[in-house]
Design an enzyme around this catalytic site. Structure first.
Site: not given
Length: 262
Positions: A86, A38
């Site tokens: 996503n 991340d």
């Protein structure tokens, strides 16, 4: 899992880093490490660069951490590369992310083959572009006979969908008589998951300061040790990875029991 892979040793590694690597290897490493990578977008934003630049830089870190995980004799490394959520990102960014497997494996695959790495993938194939699947399938096929560390990409992966699909299949198998309701236990249910070929992760690492699982391996992480860092993924390196492994080695894993319980 014994790792018979030929080691990638960095000849440029500082002696202090080399000492840490050697010490960690002697102290018992996790068999399976999972990473939520991340912070790529924030890394790029801090530098006034497009988000895709962060993803490109993060790809370089994957190579670095794979090499170190191999050297530490870690059996499997699962990387959360693209979640089912996503797809909500801007199309330009998604398109770039779908190109990364081609770019990454196009340059890194010969090295993975040379060093006995086996590539695998968990996630839903439906919806992934054909060029992405071709790159992944080639890597999986070219390394299928390798016996070293497993580099497992979680691509178009979502744990809730995985669990629901498993439940649906269990229901079908019970209705068809393949299995009985009384025969269902945790071990059997785990065999219906995408990770049926893997042991549950011993250690989960998440970068960028976020402290959540983001729909990642919700079943498999029941007794996994968690390690969080504020470091953004493109800045994550050998030192931070060793920090995580050393933290894991310092913990007592009781799996619901107590210390000293037999």
């Amino acid at each position: 899992m014994l790792n018979k892979i030929k080691l990638w040793k960095s000849t440029n590694a500082p002696s202090s880093l080399r000492d840490r690597i050697d010490h960690v290897k002697k102290s018992g490493v996790p068999s399976h490490v999972a990473i939520i990578m991340d912070g790529n977008g924030r890394w790029a934003k801090k530098r006034a660069m497009p988000r895709v630049a962060g993803h490109h830089e993060g790809m370089k870190v994957v190579r670095k951490i794979t090499r170190l995980a191999n050297e530490l004799n870690i059996g499997a490394l699962t990387l959360y590369a693209f979640s089912t959520e996503n797809w909500k990102r801007p199309k330009k960014e998604v398109d770039y992310l779908m190109q990364l497997p081609e770019e990454f494996l196009g340059t890194f695959l010969p090295e993975l083959i040379e060093h006995n790495v086996r590539v695998k993938m968990i996630g839903t194939r439906e919806g992934l572009p054909s060029h992405t699947l071709r790159a992944i399938d080639k890597a999986i096929d070219d390394t299928k006979d390798n016996t070293g560390i497993i580099l497992n990409f979680a691509l178009n992966y979502g744990s809730r969908a995985e669990i629901l699909d498993a439940v649906k299949q269990v229901i079908k198998d019970c209705q068809s008589g393949i299995m009985s309701e009384n025969g269902l236990n945790e071990e059997v249910f785990s065999s219906y998951l995408m990770t049926s070929d893997f042991d549950d992760p011993d250690l989960l690492i998440r970068t960028s300061g976020e402290i959540r699982l983001s729909n990642f391996m919700l079943w498999q992480l029941a007794y996994t040790e968690f390690w969080f860092t504020d470091v953004l993924w493109p800045d994550f390196g050998e030192e931070q990875f060793l920090d995580a492994i050393e933290a894991f080695q310092s913990r007592q894993r009781r799996f619901g029991g107590i210390n000293g319980q037999k």
